[in-house]
Write a protein that holds these residues in place. Sequence first.
Motif, PDB file in Angstrom:
ATOM      1  N   VAL A   1       1.611   2.495  -3.454  1.00 42.84           N
ATOM      2  CA  VAL A   1       0.457   3.272  -3.948  1.00 42.84           C
ATOM      3  C   VAL A   1      -0.283   4.848  -3.406  1.00 42.84           C
ATOM      4  O   VAL A   1      -0.293   5.368  -4.504  1.00 42.84           O
ATOM      5  CB  VAL A   1      -0.814   2.334  -4.391  1.00 42.84           C
ATOM      6  CG1 VAL A   1      -1.945   2.958  -4.494  1.00 42.84           C
ATOM      7  CG2 VAL A   1      -1.237   0.587  -4.604  1.00 42.84           C
TER       8      VAL A   1
ATOM      9  N   TYR B   1      -8.390  -1.672  -4.794  1.00 39.99           N
ATOM     10  CA  TYR B   1      -7.511  -2.536  -4.671  1.00 39.99           C
ATOM     11  C   TYR B   1      -7.542  -3.910  -3.819  1.00 39.99           C
ATOM     12  O   TYR B   1      -8.916  -4.063  -2.690  1.00 39.99           O
ATOM     13  CB  TYR B   1      -7.093  -1.439  -3.651  1.00 39.99           C
ATOM     14  CG  TYR B   1      -5.655  -1.325  -3.484  1.00 39.99           C
ATOM     15  CD1 TYR B   1      -4.715  -1.945  -3.550  1.00 39.99           C
ATOM     16  CD2 TYR B   1      -4.646  -2.763  -1.611  1.00 39.99           C
ATOM     17  CE1 TYR B   1      -2.745  -2.209  -3.893  1.00 39.99           C
ATOM     18  CE2 TYR B   1      -4.059  -3.076  -1.865  1.00 39.99           C
ATOM     19  CZ  TYR B   1      -2.815  -2.498  -2.485  1.00 39.99           C
ATOM     20  OH  TYR B   1      -1.133  -2.850  -2.447  1.00 39.99           O
TER      21      TYR B   1
ATOM     22  N   ALA C   1      -7.703   4.055  -1.186  1.00 39.35           N
ATOM     23  CA  ALA C   1      -8.252   3.015  -1.822  1.00 39.35           C
ATOM     24  C   ALA C   1      -9.487   3.629  -1.987  1.00 39.35           C
ATOM     25  O   ALA C   1     -10.271   3.620  -3.772  1.00 39.35           O
ATOM     26  CB  ALA C   1      -8.718   2.168  -1.032  1.00 39.35           C
TER      27      ALA C   1
ATOM     28  N   MET D   1      -4.259  -1.342   3.554  1.00 33.49           N
ATOM     29  CA  MET D   1      -4.576   0.428   2.734  1.00 33.49           C
ATOM     30  C   MET D   1      -5.839   1.397   3.531  1.00 33.49           C
ATOM     31  O   MET D   1      -6.433   1.060   3.700  1.00 33.49           O
ATOM     32  CB  MET D   1      -5.237  -0.357   1.134  1.00 33.49           C
ATOM     33  CG  MET D   1      -5.977   1.053   0.365  1.00 33.49           C
ATOM     34  SD  MET D   1      -4.263   2.430   0.339  1.00 33.49           S
ATOM     35  CE  MET D   1      -3.233   1.305  -1.116  1.00 33.49           C
TER      36      MET D   1
ATOM     37  N   LEU E   1      -8.401   5.856  -5.503  1.00 35.56           N
ATOM     38  CA  LEU E   1      -7.890   4.942  -6.927  1.00 35.56           C
ATOM     39  C   LEU E   1      -9.478   4.571  -7.134  1.00 35.56           C
ATOM     40  O   LEU E   1      -9.217   4.743  -8.510  1.00 35.56           O
ATOM     41  CB  LEU E   1      -6.947   3.746  -5.790  1.00 35.56           C
ATOM     42  CG  LEU E   1      -6.401   2.638  -6.967  1.00 35.56           C
ATOM     43  CD1 LEU E   1      -5.316   3.272  -7.432  1.00 35.56           C
ATOM     44  CD2 LEU E   1      -5.812   1.733  -6.227  1.00 35.56           C
TER      45      LEU E   1
ATOM     46  N   GLU F   1      -7.052  -6.156  -0.726  1.00 36.26           N
ATOM     47  CA  GLU F   1      -6.145  -6.606  -0.359  1.00 36.26           C
ATOM     48  C   GLU F   1      -5.716  -8.357   0.103  1.00 36.26           C
ATOM     49  O   GLU F   1      -7.197  -9.217  -0.461  1.00 36.26           O
ATOM     50  CB  GLU F   1      -6.066  -5.954   0.761  1.00 36.26           C
ATOM     51  CG  GLU F   1      -6.102  -4.670   0.933  1.00 36.26           C
ATOM     52  CD  GLU F   1      -6.185  -4.083   1.911  1.00 36.26           C
ATOM     53  OE1 GLU F   1      -5.809  -3.796   3.426  1.00 36.26           O
ATOM     54  OE2 GLU F   1      -7.781  -3.250   2.428  1.00 36.26           O
TER      55      GLU F   1
ATOM     56  N   SER G   1       0.867  -1.423   0.054  1.00 34.39           N
ATOM     57  CA  SER G   1      -0.107   0.085   0.318  1.00 34.39           C
ATOM     58  C   SER G   1       0.972   1.312  -0.275  1.00 34.39           C
ATOM     59  O   SER G   1       0.220   2.669  -0.447  1.00 34.39           O
ATOM     60  CB  SER G   1      -0.616   0.364   1.628  1.00 34.39           C
ATOM     61  OG  SER G   1      -0.033   0.329   2.290  1.00 34.39           O
TER      62      SER G   1
ATOM     63  N   ILE H   1      -4.801  -4.340  -9.575  1.00 38.08           N
ATOM     64  CA  ILE H   1      -4.136  -4.318  -8.613  1.00 38.08           C
ATOM     65  C   ILE H   1      -3.886  -3.966  -6.864  1.00 38.08           C
ATOM     66  O   ILE H   1      -5.317  -4.710  -6.672  1.00 38.08           O
ATOM     67  CB  ILE H   1      -3.548  -2.647  -8.944  1.00 38.08           C
ATOM     68  CG1 ILE H   1      -2.466  -2.206  -7.732  1.00 38.08           C
ATOM     69  CG2 ILE H   1      -5.388  -1.668  -8.365  1.00 38.08           C
ATOM     70  CD1 ILE H   1      -2.961  -0.474  -7.800  1.00 38.08           C
ATOM     71  N   GLY H   2      -2.929  -4.699  -6.901  1.00 31.45           N
ATOM     72  CA  GLY H   2      -3.579  -5.322  -4.944  1.00 31.45           C
ATOM     73  C   GLY H   2      -2.048  -5.472  -4.278  1.00 31.45           C
ATOM     74  O   GLY H   2      -1.459  -4.873  -4.495  1.00 31.45           O
TER      75      GLY H   2
END
Length: 575
Positions: A311, A354, A343, A338, A346, A356, A308, A331-332
């Motif tokens: 990002v 995202y 998030a 995060m 994004l 996780e 994270s 994406i993760g």
Amino acid sequence: MSQEAGSSRAHFKFWPTHVPTEIAPPETSLWYNLEVSAHRYAEKAAVRYFGNAMTFREIAAQATALAGWLQKKAGVKKGDRVLLYMQNCPQFIVSYYAILRADAVVVPVNPMNRSEEFKHYVTDAQARVAICTADLAVGVEQAVSELASAERLQHLLVTQYADALPPTHEHPEDAPPAWLTTPHPLPVGATAWVEALGAGLQPGPHTAGPDDMAVMPYTSGTTGFPKGCIHTHRSVMHNAVGGGTWSGSGAESVILSVLPLFHVTGMQYGMNGPIYSGATVVMLPRWDREVAGRLISRYQVTHWTNISTMVIDFMASPNLAQFDLSSLRYIGGGGAAMPQAVAERLKTRFGLCYVEGYGLTETMAPTHINPIENSKLQCLGIPIFNTDARVIDPDTLEDLPPNVVGEIIIAGPQVFMGYWHNPDETRRAFINIDGKMFFRTGDLAKVDDDGYFFLMDRLKRMINASGYKVWPAEIENLLYKHPAVAEACVIGSSDSYRGESVKAIIVLRADARGRISSQEIIEWAKNNMAAYKYPRIVEFVEALPKSSTGKVLWRKLQEDEDARCEARGAEATDS
């Protein structure tokens, strides 16, 4: 379904519709994955690295030649441990698969380790051969010179980063940094990479099977010396296959590989998975948000597994609007939760959720991951294929109901065989429930009514404030909601009245520095958290200490705080 009585099955109603609930990975060695892809996609780019493209055929050919050198010049035999010590570069992949082709065991070493730390890997793994980059060779030489002769490395293979760099660059702005092109002298007696490949030696027949040792990554060493985790071809194969199955990655995918390959997440998502599926890897040796943005745009990257903090940094780039992220489908990552605000940005700006996940060195990356269509923020996700994960009372070892905090235990094909030459630690790490061996993670979590796991903290990372249990991760997540907070780490501070008080160590956003006080943060927290939770102490720092994989070193911050409190106590006694 592999989940049995005692484990939650609620999560299956959120299982992705396009993904099977179980997988059947190949009953072969990891080397065979490269061999197959080299036949299927011979001239396809396997790795793109600062303008240089290496095909699957070239990777396999170099790995085979290097395996020949390992066996015939370095005397590597089946089951021998070979140290692999370098930053992300194509030579890492070639070396990794050469070691496997030689029926030996890869021991990846963090390139940030210094010579004193490196000695532990030599002696503990009983390694006699190492492959490293020239910039690290001096440290290897120093470490080896300080060991008893019987413990020393017998062969050292050294590559220059420039061995895999093109002579010119189509895009001058992407020319490699100077540290990659600077040549370094080789230690006396070391073999040069080009010499080993140029010898053209052929290895003997490949005999390793799924249950032979393949990789032995070491734990972070947060308690005592790092411990080697024994992984077989089978345990590594499970997540190498499963990661791509879950994320929809295939031969047409383009993977941004920037997590360090010595670490299990980078190893699986940035190397082993793409080699299995025939995907192309776009590789960076170190994180650089501007270069990453240009590479995603130019090569139409489809999958990016990260942590994270990358990002967060990426989203703060002043050039964000210039990057074309339209190709990204997935994406993760894991390692750190995060922040919800990041998030949401994004999702709002790029339409990306995202994803996780959760895993450990002992499980060769994920045991849990969020369904893409049904992700929950700051959540570990649900148990992946063929994995039985539960939450138990760490004292009574009894299963706990939903929404009660306990220790995560895991049984699955990706779980390691045990700690290298450490039977006592291995015995403590496992528990037998109904005839099945579960790995005790030491992580505290709760499972909600939907079967999703939420990390609360490490088993030993808990603050006791006036008898109330405070979970630092929860406080950190709440602090991220403050618009001035860029990063936060919560620790305990000794308090003569309350036992412990909550202390927050905070990195402010650039535009908030000098404009907001610690007391304002405390007042905000007081208004947004229960009375026993909010930080009584707030300290501003320029940066939080992090491991090479980007995890905040909260233990170091806690140890520093404990030392300060002890010193203050001693001064008060003396006075």
